[in-house]
Design a protein around this motif. Sequence first.
Motif, PDB file in Angstrom:
ATOM      1  N   LYS A   1       0.868  -1.173   0.000  1.00  0.00           N
ATOM      2  CA  LYS A   1       0.000   0.000   0.000  1.00  0.00           C
ATOM      3  C   LYS A   1       0.904   1.221   0.000  1.00  0.00           C
ATOM      4  O   LYS A   1       1.719   1.402   0.905  1.00  0.00           O
ATOM      5  CB  LYS A   1      -0.885  -0.015   1.245  1.00  0.00           C
ATOM      6  N   ILE A   2       0.770   2.052  -1.020  1.00  0.00           N
ATOM      7  CA  ILE A   2       1.662   3.186  -1.216  1.00  0.00           C
ATOM      8  C   ILE A   2       1.014   4.471  -0.713  1.00  0.00           C
ATOM      9  O   ILE A   2      -0.119   4.792  -1.069  1.00  0.00           O
ATOM     10  CB  ILE A   2       2.040   3.343  -2.708  1.00  0.00           C
ATOM     11  N   GLY A   3       1.756   5.205   0.119  1.00  0.00           N
ATOM     12  CA  GLY A   3       1.278   6.481   0.646  1.00  0.00           C
ATOM     13  C   GLY A   3       1.999   7.649  -0.001  1.00  0.00           C
ATOM     14  O   GLY A   3       2.523   7.550  -1.117  1.00  0.00           O
ATOM     15  N   ALA A   4       2.078   8.729   0.737  1.00  0.00           N
ATOM     16  CA  ALA A   4       2.708   9.955   0.243  1.00  0.00           C
ATOM     17  C   ALA A   4       4.171   9.717  -0.108  1.00  0.00           C
ATOM     18  O   ALA A   4       4.870   8.960   0.566  1.00  0.00           O
ATOM     19  CB  ALA A   4       2.594  11.050   1.297  1.00  0.00           C
ATOM     20  N   ASN A   5       4.619  10.362  -1.167  1.00  0.00           N
ATOM     21  CA  ASN A   5       6.014  10.308  -1.619  1.00  0.00           C
ATOM     22  C   ASN A   5       6.494   8.895  -1.925  1.00  0.00           C
ATOM     23  O   ASN A   5       7.686   8.598  -1.816  1.00  0.00           O
ATOM     24  CB  ASN A   5       6.949  10.970  -0.602  1.00  0.00           C
ATOM     25  N   GLY A   6       5.582   7.998  -2.274  1.00  0.00           N
ATOM     26  CA  GLY A   6       5.960   6.641  -2.648  1.00  0.00           C
ATOM     27  C   GLY A   6       6.346   5.752  -1.489  1.00  0.00           C
ATOM     28  O   GLY A   6       6.905   4.674  -1.693  1.00  0.00           O
TER      29      GLY A   6
ATOM     30  N   ASN B   1     -10.727   0.516   0.555  1.00  0.00           N
ATOM     31  CA  ASN B   1     -10.979   1.944   0.351  1.00  0.00           C
ATOM     32  C   ASN B   1      -9.688   2.730   0.125  1.00  0.00           C
ATOM     33  O   ASN B   1      -9.460   3.774   0.727  1.00  0.00           O
ATOM     34  CB  ASN B   1     -11.766   2.519   1.539  1.00  0.00           C
ATOM     35  N   TRP B   2      -8.817   2.183  -0.742  1.00  0.00           N
ATOM     36  CA  TRP B   2      -7.566   2.842  -1.109  1.00  0.00           C
ATOM     37  C   TRP B   2      -7.439   2.695  -2.616  1.00  0.00           C
ATOM     38  O   TRP B   2      -7.664   1.621  -3.149  1.00  0.00           O
ATOM     39  CB  TRP B   2      -6.399   2.159  -0.385  1.00  0.00           C
ATOM     40  N   PRO B   3      -7.065   3.756  -3.334  1.00  0.00           N
ATOM     41  CA  PRO B   3      -7.068   3.712  -4.806  1.00  0.00           C
ATOM     42  C   PRO B   3      -6.264   2.544  -5.385  1.00  0.00           C
ATOM     43  O   PRO B   3      -5.149   2.253  -4.933  1.00  0.00           O
ATOM     44  CB  PRO B   3      -6.438   5.048  -5.204  1.00  0.00           C
ATOM     45  N   ALA B   4      -6.838   1.897  -6.383  1.00  0.00           N
ATOM     46  CA  ALA B   4      -6.196   0.731  -7.006  1.00  0.00           C
ATOM     47  C   ALA B   4      -4.755   0.992  -7.449  1.00  0.00           C
ATOM     48  O   ALA B   4      -3.885   0.144  -7.212  1.00  0.00           O
ATOM     49  CB  ALA B   4      -7.042   0.239  -8.185  1.00  0.00           C
ATOM     50  N   PRO B   5      -4.453   2.143  -8.075  1.00  0.00           N
ATOM     51  CA  PRO B   5      -3.069   2.365  -8.520  1.00  0.00           C
ATOM     52  C   PRO B   5      -2.058   2.489  -7.371  1.00  0.00           C
ATOM     53  O   PRO B   5      -0.851   2.457  -7.597  1.00  0.00           O
ATOM     54  CB  PRO B   5      -3.145   3.680  -9.300  1.00  0.00           C
TER      55      PRO B   5
ATOM     56  N   TRP C   1       8.634   3.141  -3.004  1.00  0.00           N
ATOM     57  CA  TRP C   1       8.229   2.655  -4.319  1.00  0.00           C
ATOM     58  C   TRP C   1       8.728   3.663  -5.339  1.00  0.00           C
ATOM     59  O   TRP C   1       8.375   4.843  -5.302  1.00  0.00           O
ATOM     60  CB  TRP C   1       6.708   2.509  -4.411  1.00  0.00           C
ATOM     61  N   ASP C   2       9.584   3.206  -6.231  1.00  0.00           N
ATOM     62  CA  ASP C   2      10.166   4.032  -7.286  1.00  0.00           C
ATOM     63  C   ASP C   2       9.486   3.647  -8.590  1.00  0.00           C
ATOM     64  O   ASP C   2       9.858   2.666  -9.232  1.00  0.00           O
ATOM     65  CB  ASP C   2      11.676   3.783  -7.344  1.00  0.00           C
ATOM     66  N   GLU C   3       8.471   4.403  -8.946  1.00  0.00           N
ATOM     67  CA  GLU C   3       7.679   4.088 -10.135  1.00  0.00           C
ATOM     68  C   GLU C   3       8.517   4.169 -11.414  1.00  0.00           C
ATOM     69  O   GLU C   3       8.348   3.362 -12.327  1.00  0.00           O
ATOM     70  CB  GLU C   3       6.479   5.034 -10.223  1.00  0.00           C
ATOM     71  N   ASP C   4       9.435   5.124 -11.485  1.00  0.00           N
ATOM     72  CA  ASP C   4      10.260   5.289 -12.685  1.00  0.00           C
ATOM     73  C   ASP C   4      11.133   4.069 -12.947  1.00  0.00           C
ATOM     74  O   ASP C   4      11.340   3.681 -14.098  1.00  0.00           O
ATOM     75  CB  ASP C   4      11.140   6.532 -12.573  1.00  0.00           C
ATOM     76  N   ASN C   5      11.676   3.480 -11.882  1.00  0.00           N
ATOM     77  CA  ASN C   5      12.551   2.311 -12.030  1.00  0.00           C
ATOM     78  C   ASN C   5      11.852   0.996 -11.732  1.00  0.00           C
ATOM     79  O   ASN C   5      12.470  -0.065 -11.807  1.00  0.00           O
ATOM     80  CB  ASN C   5      13.780   2.461 -11.129  1.00  0.00           C
ATOM     81  N   ASN C   6      10.570   1.059 -11.368  1.00  0.00           N
ATOM     82  CA  ASN C   6       9.751  -0.126 -11.121  1.00  0.00           C
ATOM     83  C   ASN C   6      10.366  -1.015 -10.036  1.00  0.00           C
ATOM     84  O   ASN C   6      10.537  -2.213 -10.228  1.00  0.00           O
ATOM     85  CB  ASN C   6       9.528  -0.903 -12.424  1.00  0.00           C
ATOM     86  N   LEU C   7      10.720  -0.383  -8.884  1.00  0.00           N
ATOM     87  CA  LEU C   7      11.307  -1.181  -7.808  1.00  0.00           C
ATOM     88  C   LEU C   7      11.066  -0.586  -6.439  1.00  0.00           C
ATOM     89  O   LEU C   7      10.730   0.576  -6.284  1.00  0.00           O
ATOM     90  CB  LEU C   7      12.802  -1.403  -8.030  1.00  0.00           C
ATOM     91  N   PHE C   8      11.221  -1.459  -5.441  1.00  0.00           N
ATOM     92  CA  PHE C   8      11.142  -1.077  -4.037  1.00  0.00           C
ATOM     93  C   PHE C   8      12.543  -1.088  -3.458  1.00  0.00           C
ATOM     94  O   PHE C   8      13.332  -1.981  -3.767  1.00  0.00           O
ATOM     95  CB  PHE C   8      10.293  -2.081  -3.237  1.00  0.00           C
ATOM     96  N   TYR C   9      12.846  -0.124  -2.606  1.00  0.00           N
ATOM     97  CA  TYR C   9      14.140  -0.121  -1.935  1.00  0.00           C
ATOM     98  C   TYR C   9      13.986   0.495  -0.545  1.00  0.00           C
ATOM     99  O   TYR C   9      13.062   1.263  -0.287  1.00  0.00           O
ATOM    100  CB  TYR C   9      15.209   0.607  -2.747  1.00  0.00           C
ATOM    101  N   PRO C  10      14.913   0.158   0.365  1.00  0.00           N
ATOM    102  CA  PRO C  10      14.836   0.712   1.717  1.00  0.00           C
ATOM    103  C   PRO C  10      15.241   2.179   1.748  1.00  0.00           C
ATOM    104  O   PRO C  10      15.768   2.720   0.773  1.00  0.00           O
ATOM    105  CB  PRO C  10      15.832  -0.145   2.505  1.00  0.00           C
TER     106      PRO C  10
END
Length: 144
Positions: A6-11, A45-49, A81-90
Amino acid sequence: MAHFAKIGANGKVIAVLTLNNGDMLNADGVEDETVGQQYLERHNNWPAPMWIQTSYNTVHGTHTLGGTPLRGNYAGIGYIWDEDNNLFYPKKPFASWVLNTTTATWHSPIGDAPDDLTDAEKAAGTHYVWNEGTGSWDKEIFTP
């Protein structure tokens, strides 16, 4: 089981939920991330994207069971969540460190810590720590 971040503010990842694989099947009976996102939107109740699938078996850009890695790392709470690079990182550990988008890991600007400790140093609890002020790896003795 599928896992979705679940992604919040600023990814920032604010939760990770499991989803039965059957709840993300499309009309052809194939697992589909979009179907899973729609299911989670209806029930949470959280947007699909803002629900992004993540793999429990992906660590540092590698699938631990030999499969195809998904998005760099399994998403943990506080990960980005880095949408541009399609990855998760700490979270970035130090301001000077740079992201390796192949492994979804952070690295010092001068590379990894030296691997030159003697057996005696290791036995004494000596290890290297990053010194952001000097931009170097410093030896430190661990004392509990």
